[in-house]
Motif scaffolding. Structure first.
Motif, PDB file in Angstrom:
ATOM      1  N   ALA A 178       0.832  -1.204   0.000  1.00 27.30           N
ATOM      2  CA  ALA A 178       0.000   0.000   0.000  1.00 27.30           C
ATOM      3  C   ALA A 178       0.868   1.257   0.000  1.00 27.30           C
ATOM      4  O   ALA A 178       0.584   2.230  -0.715  1.00 27.30           O
ATOM      5  CB  ALA A 178      -0.928  -0.020   1.201  1.00 27.30           C
ATOM      6  N   LEU A 179       1.979   1.221   0.779  1.00 25.89           N
ATOM      7  CA  LEU A 179       2.864   2.404   0.828  1.00 25.89           C
ATOM      8  C   LEU A 179       3.447   2.690  -0.554  1.00 25.89           C
ATOM      9  O   LEU A 179       3.482   3.841  -1.016  1.00 25.89           O
ATOM     10  CB  LEU A 179       3.988   2.162   1.831  1.00 25.89           C
ATOM     11  N   VAL A 201       0.813   4.214  -2.714  1.00 23.97           N
ATOM     12  CA  VAL A 201       0.542   5.642  -2.432  1.00 23.97           C
ATOM     13  C   VAL A 201       1.540   6.515  -3.179  1.00 23.97           C
ATOM     14  O   VAL A 201       1.176   7.484  -3.862  1.00 23.97           O
ATOM     15  CB  VAL A 201       0.591   5.901  -0.901  1.00 23.97           C
ATOM     16  N   LEU A 222       0.458   9.118  -6.119  1.00 21.64           N
ATOM     17  CA  LEU A 222       0.723  10.558  -5.984  1.00 21.64           C
ATOM     18  C   LEU A 222       1.585  11.054  -7.145  1.00 21.64           C
ATOM     19  O   LEU A 222       1.369  12.139  -7.681  1.00 21.64           O
ATOM     20  CB  LEU A 222       1.389  10.848  -4.643  1.00 21.64           C
TER      21      LEU A 222
END
Ligand code: ADP
Length: 646
Positions: free
Chosen positions: A83-84, A87, A91
């Motif tokens: 998930a990190l 992200v 972005l």
């Protein structure tokens, strides 16, 4: 696929994750220490951006954990890592779409001035897409839904392919292949990491997608592996040669391309030729095996019938034709019921259904009382084996049929004979008892009259002598009849017990104490075993043998007896030896017959029944008895006893 192979693939996946983690870590260090060499592979090459390294670190870690640990706790950590990375990827992508939230230099400032790089610290657009695709595929891969797992696998393949294109671009120095003419280039080491990472991740589902073509052990997989590696290597070499020739102007552009095409076609042809040769050889082997199987099928003495799940006969062998009296053509395509007696046909389809619902091997012995029917409607008993066989058309049933008519007839004959034997035995026992019992009666009468004659009539010396002989004869006759009766009853009430033979023989020796003392006999007894046997009978056996060994001693020679034992293939073999008068080999067999004696009554007392009893006792223990002797130098009586289980 074998579990061992799967575990091997998991280790490869772990190694791929670890590779990514190490490279990413080195690059991150490069950014912190501002070491250009650590950020890019070589001077002049594009740097791996800090955020890219961060994402590869997360993704690599996620893959390492997924490949080794399966439990929920680690799944949570792997999802967080994925998930990190997602992200950061999202972005960055949003930035490309004009978002004002900047993530490019949040963690570290990018001081490197790179040509065409309008956004310091920002990763390439292709890198961002690859990161996001990999993240999605990682999340799909752990789903329970097969479709999502498959999609995950194909997404990984897309990233592998993209990164491979970039690597080739670097190899051949073709910028369009590593920046796709739309963005800043993806760094070479980023591409290598993605390539290894995604191939490793795809190995976690080794049967799925394109990976499945290369990982299996079927002939197609082996061929695919071999062909792919060879083709890929050959193509790279040819392309490099082409490039080299173009660079040094060995040929002009057109000629180079033409030679390149010819070389590709030639090499492909070579590989196809080799592959087809291998496939043909394998097909030949398969055909040979199939021919052999057919031969065995045909040569089997049992009737073999194959039927599909509808109960239609699809294959029979020669023995089936012979057993059932049908020609092969009359059976193929028919319902199995054709082979059954009329009254069993209606219920048979349900049984077929039952077999195919739970297809496992079954065997019905003669006790199942199964019947089949020949073409001439003759019904016969059978033994049946049913085996499910996997085929391309699904599971089929293989029935092995054995005609047991002869066996049943033999069984009946044997049963009848056993019944008759039992009756005869009973009759014999009855006769034996009555005869011995009734024979005693007249003997007693004769004995009484002798007594009367002795008491009531004045007799002279000669008559007294005759009367004494008559008395002796009647007593002996009475003893003989009793002996006969005992012989008939021997082993009737036998019961199996675990018996310590050492104690038993010691007791027997104690019982014969008077005889032993009076003759000065010496008895040596080896250690004997504890066995399961009919104790009373075995006691009698040892008693008879020891008694005989002392009785048939040589005059003026001290009797020396040895009793011993050895175990031969789970059978106990005993011996009782003496230094007595020995036995002439002519009599080795006859001495075991009832009332057989070799010596005169005056020399050695006896009735000739001891060894007959021994033989009977040994035989009820499943053994045999025999004698070895050198005439005049003693005898060795040997016997075996089976190891009974209680
Ligand atoms: P019995 O001892 O009453 O004569 P057996 O059946 O025990 O009857 O033996 C049959 C015959 O075998 C004996 O009469 C004897 O001649 C011979 N025999 C048995 N045991 C021995 C032995 N240990 N040594 C020599 N002869 C023996």
């Amino acid at each position: 696929m074998a579990t061992k192979e799967k575990i091997g693939y998991f280790y490869l996946a772990f190694a791929a994750g670890l590779f990514s983690v190490i490279v990413a870590f080195i690059v991150i260090m490069g950014w912190y220490t501002d070491n250009r060499n650590l950020k890019s592979i070589m001077e002049g090459y594009t740097t791996m951006k800090f955020n890219t390294a961060l994402c590869l670190l997360f993704l690599g870690k996620s893959l390492c954990l997924r490949s080794v640990f399966k439990n929920q706790d680690y799944r949570f950590i792997t999802n967080i890592c994925t998930a990190l990375a997602a992200v950061v990827g999202i972005l960055t992508l949003l930035e490309f779409l004009g978002s004002v939230i900047s993530i490019d230099q949040v963690f570290i400032e990018d001081k490197t001035a790179v040509k065409n790089n309008a956004f310091p610290g920002r990763m390439s657009l292709i890198t961002a897409v690859c990161i996001l695709t990999t993240c999605i595929s990682f999340l799909f891969a752990i789903s329970q839904k097969k479709l999502l797992v498959l999609i995950s696998q194909y997404l990984l393949h897309c990233v592998s392919f993209t990164s491979f294109t970039v690597i080739v671009g670097y190899l051949f120095k073709v910028p369009t292949l590593y920046d796709f003419s739309i963005t800043t280039p993806m760094a070479l080491h980023t591409a290598i990491c993605f390539f290894i990472l995604t191939i490793g991740a795809s190995l976690l589902n080794p049967n799925k997608g394109i990976t499945g073509i290369f990982t299996g052990n079927k002939i197609g997989n082996i061929m695919a592996r071999r062909l792919f590696i060879r083709m890929a290597t050959a193509m790279v070499i040819i392309s490099y040669l082409n490039l080299f020739m173009e660079k040094y102007k060995v040929f002009n552009m057109g000629a180079g391309s033409a030679i390149f095409s010819v070389a590709v076609v030639l090499i492909s042809l070579l590989f196809i030729w080799e592959t087809s040769k291998n496939l043909n050889q394998l097909e030949q082997k398969r055909q040979l095996i199939s021919d052999r199987l057919n031969l065995i099928f045909e040569a089997m003495p049992n009737a073999l019938v194959m039927a599909d799940n509808k109960g239609k006969i699809i294959l029979v062998n020669r023995a089936t034709e012979e057993m059932f009296g049908y020609k092969r053509t009359e059976l193929l395509g028919q319902a199995l019921e054709i082979l059954l007696p009329e009254n069993l046909r209606a219920g048979h389809p349900a049984k077929i259904k039952g077999f195919f619902n739970k297809p496992f091997t079954r065997h019905y012995s003669s006790e199942a009382n199964l019947w089949a029917s020949r073409k001439n409607n003759e019904e016969f008993p059978i033994e049946l084996g049913l085996t499910p066989v996997k085929t391309e058309e699904g599971i089929i049933a293989l029935a092995t049929v054995i005609d047991i008519t002869q066996r049943k007839t033999n069984e009946k004959i044997i049963q009848e004979q056993v019944r008759e034997l039992k009756i005869k035995n009973q009759e014999m026992e009855q006769f034996n008892y009555i005869a011995s019992h009734d024979l005693q009666e007249p003997l007693r009468t004769v004995a009484n009259y002798i007594m009367l004659l002795e008491e009531d009539f004045p007799v002279n010396e000669e008559i007294t002598m005759h009367l004494a002989s008559m008395k002796q004869a009647t007593t002996r006759m009475s003893r003989l009849i009793r002996t006969l009766l005992d012989y008939g009853l021997l082993g009737r009430n036998k019961s199996l017990t675990s018996t310590n033979l050492n104690s038993l023989v010691t007791e027997v020796i104690a019982d014969l104490n008077n005889l032993i003392k009076s003759t000065g006999a010496v008895i040596n007894v080896e250690t004997l075993p504890e066995i399961n046997c009919y104790e009373t009978e075995i006691r009698q056996l040892f008693q008879n043998l020891i008694n005989n060994a002392i009785k048939f001693r040589k005059k003026d020679v001290q009797p020396i007896l040895n009793i011993g034992y050895k175990k031969v293939n789970d059978i106990h073999e005993f011996y009782v030896s003496d230094n007595g008068i020995g036995i002439n080999p002519r009599h080795y067999q006859t001495i075991f017959n009832i009332f057989q004696r070799l010596n005169r009554q005056e020399d050695y007392e006896g009735y000739g029944v001891g060894l007959a009893n021994c033989k009977k006792i040994v035989e009820i223990h499943g053994g045999k008895i025999w004698v070895e002797s050198v005439h005049g130098e003693g005898s060795i009586f040997k016997f075996t006893i089976n190891n009974f289980t209680l």
